[in-house]
Design a protein around this motif. Structure first.
Motif, PDB file in Angstrom:
ATOM      1  N   PRO A 220       0.810  -1.228   0.000  1.00  0.00           N
ATOM      2  CA  PRO A 220       0.000   0.000   0.000  1.00  0.00           C
ATOM      3  C   PRO A 220       0.841   1.274   0.000  1.00  0.00           C
ATOM      4  CG  PRO A 220      -0.119  -1.093   2.126  1.00  0.00           C
ATOM      5  CD  PRO A 220       0.624  -2.007   1.200  1.00  0.00           C
ATOM      6  N   THR A 221       2.135   1.181   0.313  1.00  0.00           N
ATOM      7  CA  THR A 221       2.976   2.377   0.307  1.00  0.00           C
ATOM      8  C   THR A 221       3.738   2.535  -1.001  1.00  0.00           C
ATOM      9  OG1 THR A 221       4.860   1.220   1.280  1.00  0.00           O
ATOM     10  CG2 THR A 221       3.289   2.228   2.806  1.00  0.00           C
ATOM     11  N   CYS A 222       3.550   1.623  -1.948  1.00  0.00           N
ATOM     12  CA  CYS A 222       4.224   1.681  -3.238  1.00  0.00           C
ATOM     13  C   CYS A 222       3.259   2.221  -4.287  1.00  0.00           C
ATOM     14  CB  CYS A 222       4.701   0.276  -3.625  1.00  0.00           C
ATOM     15  SG  CYS A 222       5.597   0.253  -5.174  1.00  0.00           S
ATOM     16  N   HIS A 223       3.694   3.238  -5.030  1.00  0.00           N
ATOM     17  CA  HIS A 223       2.833   3.865  -6.038  1.00  0.00           C
ATOM     18  C   HIS A 223       3.547   3.893  -7.381  1.00  0.00           C
ATOM     19  CE1 HIS A 223       0.177   5.210  -2.842  1.00  0.00           C
ATOM     20  NE2 HIS A 223       1.278   5.537  -2.188  1.00  0.00           N
ATOM     21  N   ASP A 224       2.831   3.583  -8.437  1.00  0.00           N
ATOM     22  CA  ASP A 224       3.379   3.618  -9.779  1.00  0.00           C
ATOM     23  C   ASP A 224       3.460   5.068 -10.247  1.00  0.00           C
ATOM     24  OD1 ASP A 224       4.006   2.081 -12.371  1.00  0.00           O
ATOM     25  OD2 ASP A 224       2.461   3.510 -12.965  1.00  0.00           O
ATOM     26  N   ALA A 225       4.634   5.521 -10.684  1.00  0.00           N
ATOM     27  CA  ALA A 225       4.822   6.911 -11.096  1.00  0.00           C
ATOM     28  C   ALA A 225       3.911   7.280 -12.262  1.00  0.00           C
ATOM     29  CB  ALA A 225       6.279   7.157 -11.464  1.00  0.00           C
ATOM     30  N   ARG A 226       3.696   6.367 -13.173  1.00  0.00           N
ATOM     31  CA  ARG A 226       2.825   6.684 -14.320  1.00  0.00           C
ATOM     32  C   ARG A 226       1.367   6.836 -13.880  1.00  0.00           C
ATOM     33  NH1 ARG A 226       6.108   7.196 -18.351  1.00  0.00           N
ATOM     34  NH2 ARG A 226       7.907   5.818 -18.559  1.00  0.00           N
ATOM     35  N   SER A 227       0.983   6.141 -12.823  1.00  0.00           N
ATOM     36  CA  SER A 227      -0.364   6.326 -12.277  1.00  0.00           C
ATOM     37  C   SER A 227      -0.475   7.689 -11.597  1.00  0.00           C
ATOM     38  CB  SER A 227      -0.699   5.230 -11.272  1.00  0.00           C
ATOM     39  OG  SER A 227      -0.776   3.986 -11.902  1.00  0.00           O
ATOM     40  N   LEU A 228       0.575   8.084 -10.883  1.00  0.00           N
ATOM     41  CA  LEU A 228       0.566   9.392 -10.222  1.00  0.00           C
ATOM     42  C   LEU A 228       0.461  10.527 -11.225  1.00  0.00           C
ATOM     43  CD1 LEU A 228       3.312   8.945  -7.475  1.00  0.00           C
ATOM     44  CD2 LEU A 228       0.847   9.089  -7.124  1.00  0.00           C
ATOM     45  N   THR A 229       1.071  10.368 -12.394  1.00  0.00           N
ATOM     46  CA  THR A 229       1.032  11.413 -13.414  1.00  0.00           C
ATOM     47  C   THR A 229      -0.171  11.271 -14.346  1.00  0.00           C
ATOM     48  OG1 THR A 229       2.435  10.148 -14.915  1.00  0.00           O
ATOM     49  CG2 THR A 229       3.548  11.673 -13.410  1.00  0.00           C
ATOM     50  N   MET A 230      -0.993  10.281 -14.098  1.00  0.00           N
ATOM     51  CA  MET A 230      -2.190  10.003 -14.899  1.00  0.00           C
ATOM     52  C   MET A 230      -1.859   9.895 -16.385  1.00  0.00           C
ATOM     53  SD  MET A 230      -5.112  12.334 -13.233  1.00  0.00           S
ATOM     54  CE  MET A 230      -5.616  12.179 -11.558  1.00  0.00           C
ATOM     55  N   GLY A 231      -0.743   9.230 -16.671  1.00  0.00           N
ATOM     56  CA  GLY A 231      -0.347   9.020 -18.055  1.00  0.00           C
ATOM     57  C   GLY A 231       0.428  10.185 -18.652  1.00  0.00           C
ATOM     58  N   GLY A 232       0.536  11.282 -17.934  1.00  0.00           N
ATOM     59  CA  GLY A 232       1.290  12.438 -18.425  1.00  0.00           C
ATOM     60  C   GLY A 232       2.731  12.366 -17.972  1.00  0.00           C
ATOM     61  N   ALA A 233       3.360  13.544 -17.888  1.00  0.00           N
ATOM     62  CA  ALA A 233       4.769  13.584 -17.519  1.00  0.00           C
ATOM     63  C   ALA A 233       5.002  14.181 -16.134  1.00  0.00           C
ATOM     64  CB  ALA A 233       5.556  14.389 -18.548  1.00  0.00           C
ATOM     65  N   THR A 234       3.987  14.838 -15.544  1.00  0.00           N
ATOM     66  CA  THR A 234       4.202  15.477 -14.246  1.00  0.00           C
ATOM     67  C   THR A 234       3.043  15.213 -13.287  1.00  0.00           C
ATOM     68  OG1 THR A 234       3.160  17.554 -14.911  1.00  0.00           O
ATOM     69  CG2 THR A 234       5.539  17.382 -15.244  1.00  0.00           C
ATOM     70  N   ALA A 235       3.378  15.287 -12.011  1.00  0.00           N
ATOM     71  CA  ALA A 235       2.373  15.188 -10.947  1.00  0.00           C
ATOM     72  C   ALA A 235       2.775  16.170  -9.861  1.00  0.00           C
ATOM     73  CB  ALA A 235       2.324  13.779 -10.374  1.00  0.00           C
ATOM     74  N   THR A 236       1.797  16.775  -9.211  1.00  0.00           N
ATOM     75  CA  THR A 236       2.059  17.678  -8.095  1.00  0.00           C
ATOM     76  C   THR A 236       1.804  16.921  -6.807  1.00  0.00           C
ATOM     77  OG1 THR A 236       1.380  19.564  -9.426  1.00  0.00           O
ATOM     78  CG2 THR A 236       1.444  19.884  -7.057  1.00  0.00           C
ATOM     79  N   ILE A 237       2.760  17.049  -5.882  1.00  0.00           N
ATOM     80  CA  ILE A 237       2.680  16.362  -4.591  1.00  0.00           C
ATOM     81  C   ILE A 237       2.755  17.408  -3.493  1.00  0.00           C
ATOM     82  CG2 ILE A 237       3.819  14.680  -3.086  1.00  0.00           C
ATOM     83  CD1 ILE A 237       5.008  13.445  -5.674  1.00  0.00           C
ATOM     84  N   VAL A 238       1.913  17.272  -2.480  1.00  0.00           N
ATOM     85  CA  VAL A 238       1.907  18.207  -1.360  1.00  0.00           C
ATOM     86  C   VAL A 238       2.445  17.500  -0.124  1.00  0.00           C
ATOM     87  CG1 VAL A 238       0.477  19.676   0.111  1.00  0.00           C
ATOM     88  CG2 VAL A 238      -0.117  19.380  -2.296  1.00  0.00           C
ATOM     89  N   LEU A 239       3.372  18.173   0.564  1.00  0.00           N
ATOM     90  CA  LEU A 239       3.915  17.668   1.822  1.00  0.00           C
ATOM     91  C   LEU A 239       4.036  18.842   2.786  1.00  0.00           C
ATOM     92  CD1 LEU A 239       5.196  15.405   3.549  1.00  0.00           C
ATOM     93  CD2 LEU A 239       7.401  16.090   2.588  1.00  0.00           C
ATOM     94  N   ASP A 240       3.335  18.753   3.901  1.00  0.00           N
ATOM     95  CA  ASP A 240       3.362  19.806   4.915  1.00  0.00           C
ATOM     96  C   ASP A 240       3.062  21.180   4.323  1.00  0.00           C
ATOM     97  OD1 ASP A 240       3.994  17.903   6.830  1.00  0.00           O
ATOM     98  OD2 ASP A 240       6.154  18.207   6.594  1.00  0.00           O
TER      99      ASP A 240
END
Length: 54
Positions: free
Chosen positions: A16-36
């Motif tokens: 459950p702590t492993c995420h596919d990068a292509r899923s995070l980017t929804m098939g694109g090239a970038t994803a925005t991640i929020v931390l604190d």
């Protein structure tokens, strides 16, 4: 003498702590991640590498 080292591909197990990068980017090239409350951009390069920037 220099010898090439090859590693076997890691075994993919459901995690459950492993995420596919292509899923995070929804098939694109970038994803925005929020931390604190801070935004980070995860980018997949043309060479298939990951870059995380603030």
């Amino acid at each position: 003498m220099i010898r090439a080292q090859s590693k076997a591909a890691p075994e993919l197990r459901p995690d459950p702590t492993c995420h596919d990068a292509r899923s995070l980017t929804m098939g694109g090239a970038t994803a925005t991640i929020v931390l604190d409350g801070k935004l980070y951009t995860l980018r997949i390069t043309r060479a298939g590498k990951l870059i995380l920037t603030k």
